[in-house]
Design an enzyme around this catalytic site. Structure first.
Site, PDB file in Angstrom:
ATOM      1  N   SER A  10       0.826  -1.203   0.000  1.00 31.04           N
ATOM      2  CA  SER A  10       0.000   0.000   0.000  1.00 31.04           C
ATOM      3  C   SER A  10       0.863   1.257   0.000  1.00 31.04           C
ATOM      4  CB  SER A  10      -0.964  -0.058   1.189  1.00 31.04           C
ATOM      5  OG  SER A  10      -2.040   0.800   0.952  1.00 31.04           O
ATOM      6  N   HIS A  38      -7.726  -5.560  -0.026  1.00 31.32           N
ATOM      7  CA  HIS A  38      -6.478  -4.853   0.273  1.00 31.32           C
ATOM      8  C   HIS A  38      -5.787  -5.455   1.505  1.00 31.32           C
ATOM      9  CE1 HIS A  38      -4.130  -1.166  -0.240  1.00 31.32           C
ATOM     10  NE2 HIS A  38      -4.171  -0.972   1.067  1.00 31.32           N
TER      11      HIS A  38
HETATM   12  C1  GTR Z   1      -5.080   4.827   1.944  1.00 32.79           C
HETATM   13  C2  GTR Z   1      -4.437   5.620   0.850  1.00 32.79           C
HETATM   14  C3  GTR Z   1      -3.824   4.705  -0.146  1.00 32.79           C
HETATM   15  C4  GTR Z   1      -2.974   3.650   0.514  1.00 32.79           C
HETATM   16  C5  GTR Z   1      -3.568   3.149   1.806  1.00 32.79           C
HETATM   17  C6  GTR Z   1      -2.655   2.364   2.739  1.00 32.79           C
HETATM   18  O1  GTR Z   1      -5.785   5.554   2.851  1.00 32.79           O
HETATM   19  O2  GTR Z   1      -5.435   6.401   0.285  1.00 32.79           O
HETATM   20  O3  GTR Z   1      -3.076   5.444  -1.071  1.00 32.79           O
HETATM   21  O4  GTR Z   1      -1.709   4.128   0.720  1.00 32.79           O
HETATM   22  O5  GTR Z   1      -4.047   4.153   2.588  1.00 32.79           O
HETATM   23  O6  GTR Z   1      -1.466   2.655   2.856  1.00 32.79           O
HETATM   24  O7  GTR Z   1      -3.159   1.471   3.398  1.00 32.79           O
END
Ligand code: GTR
Length: 368
Positions: free
Chosen positions: A204, A347
């Site tokens: 991420s 995710h």
């Molecule tokens: C979210 C962000 C993403 C990603 C994510 C993470 O809030 O919008 O770009 O980086 O966090 O790191 O889990």
């Protein structure tokens, strides 16, 4: 945007900036330009000067993971213009199956210092014959907008005055290179790490960071981003979900000052994120997506990987080896120097992702 029938059609319609338009220019010089371009417009510029690395073992468990590995907590420190900067890492090295050249290893840029962790199946990694160097990004610079007063950036005060000063992604990436310095020192002492098989991996926001670390530091022979999305692997011109406006609104401090200019006008960018992946060439770069991760946008990550692969043939390697069709929800494309997988689910940096990274890393080693 409705999805074109094939990814080939999607790429054609996008008219992306070309990665390497003048093929009479050497790749080494074009690669430097890509890094400079992304420094200027996205991540900010990294300072280069720092003192030599100092290493101190803080704790050791010689019987970690049922006695299969040695686990150390190590403090790394360097002298910087504004003072000394120190941060802890975890080093985990298996006992058995050591190749003559030392163990291949992952530098894992982690959300938490814990080993193992929900994102880090450490015992399985050790059992697969890999060493692990883990550090927590919050120990480098805290992940909130503190105007860069704490952690690493505060020790490069003049740098913060630069018009292209670095953002936090670049700071976390800088630390990945210091961890690699540590592996190099250990290797020079005849210790366990095979510096020719160093991978950097993150998930991420830390997947974005892993890509930027890999783009800047050619000592990483394998660069792995998991679910990295916007400002990571995903093409900005194509993607849905998070975009430059959304990310700079919430996380402006991750970037250099320039990036916000492209909010709501990706077509004005003289680059797209395929430049970031290509900046790792001819080294191996791995883009991993989760099928349900709409915020990151798996299709935009795939297209970027495919587009980045176009520079590899001229460097003697295959890029992304794929048919001209959208990836299935569960697929691994491991044949080229650009690798891609999509796994079912949401995710997360899962065991499945790690298993596929290791399968690919093994395959690369078998080839070279
Ligand atoms: C979210 C962000 C993403 C990603 C994510 C993470 O809030 O919008 O770009 O980086 O966090 O790191 O889990």
């Amino acid at each position: 945007m409705s999805r074109p029938n094939t990814p080939g059609q999607a790429l054609q319609a996008l008219k992306l900036p070309e990665i390497w338009p003048d093929r009479s220019q050497s790749w080494a010089s074009r690669r430097q330009e890509l890094v400079a371009l992304l420094s200027q417009h996205v991540y900010g510029r990294m300072p280069l000067e720092h003192g030599p690395l100092e290493v101190k073992i803080l704790a050791e468990d010689a019987r970690a993971f049922a006695g299969k590995a040695v686990q150390q907590t190590v403090e790394l420190a360097v002298e910087l213009p504004g003072g000394r900067f120190a941060f802890p890492i975890q080093s985990i090295v298996p006992y058995s199956g050591r190749p003559a050249a030392g163990f291949p290893f992952f530098v894992h840029i982690a959300f938490r210092p814990d080993v193992p962790d929900k994102y880090l199946p450490a015992e399985e990694i050790v059992d697969s014959g890999y060493a692990l160097l883990n550090f927590c990004y919050q120990d480098i610079a805290p992940d909130h907008d503190d105007l860069f007063v704490s952690g690493l950036p505060a020790l490069y005060p003049a740098w913060l005055e630069q018009p292209d000063r670095w953002g936090k992604i670049a700071m976390w990436a800088w630390a990945a290179s210091r961890v690699l310095d540590f592996a190099g020192l250990e290797a020079a002492r005849g210790a366990q790490f095979d510096v020719n098989r160093a991978a950097v991996v993150g998930h991420s926001r830390l997947g974005k960071t892993a890509l930027w670390a890999g783009a800047n530091d050619p000592r990483f022979s394998l660069v792995i981003s998991n679910d990295s999305g916007c400002a990571g692997a995903a093409l900005e011109r194509y993607k849905t979900g998070e975009d430059v406006a959304a990310i700079t609104n919430r996380f402006g401090y991750w970037f250099g000052p320039d990036y916000v200019r492209y909010a709501n006008q990706p077509e004005a960018m003289p680059f797209d994120q395929h430049f970031l992946l290509a900046a790792c060439a001819p080294r191996a770069v791995y883009v991993a997506s989760a099928a349900e991760d709409a915020w990151a946008d798996p299709d935009a990550e795939f297209l970027s990987a495919w587009a980045a692969g176009s520079v590899y043939p001229a460097l003697g390697y295959a890029g992304l080896v794929t048919e001209n069709r959208w990836p299935d929800a569960d697929c691994s494309l491991h044949q080229g120097r650009v690798a891609y997988h999509r796994r079912p689910g949401c995710h997360y940096l899962s065991r499945t992702d790690w298993q596929r990274f290791m399968t690919y890393a093994n395959q690369l080693a078998g080839r070279s």
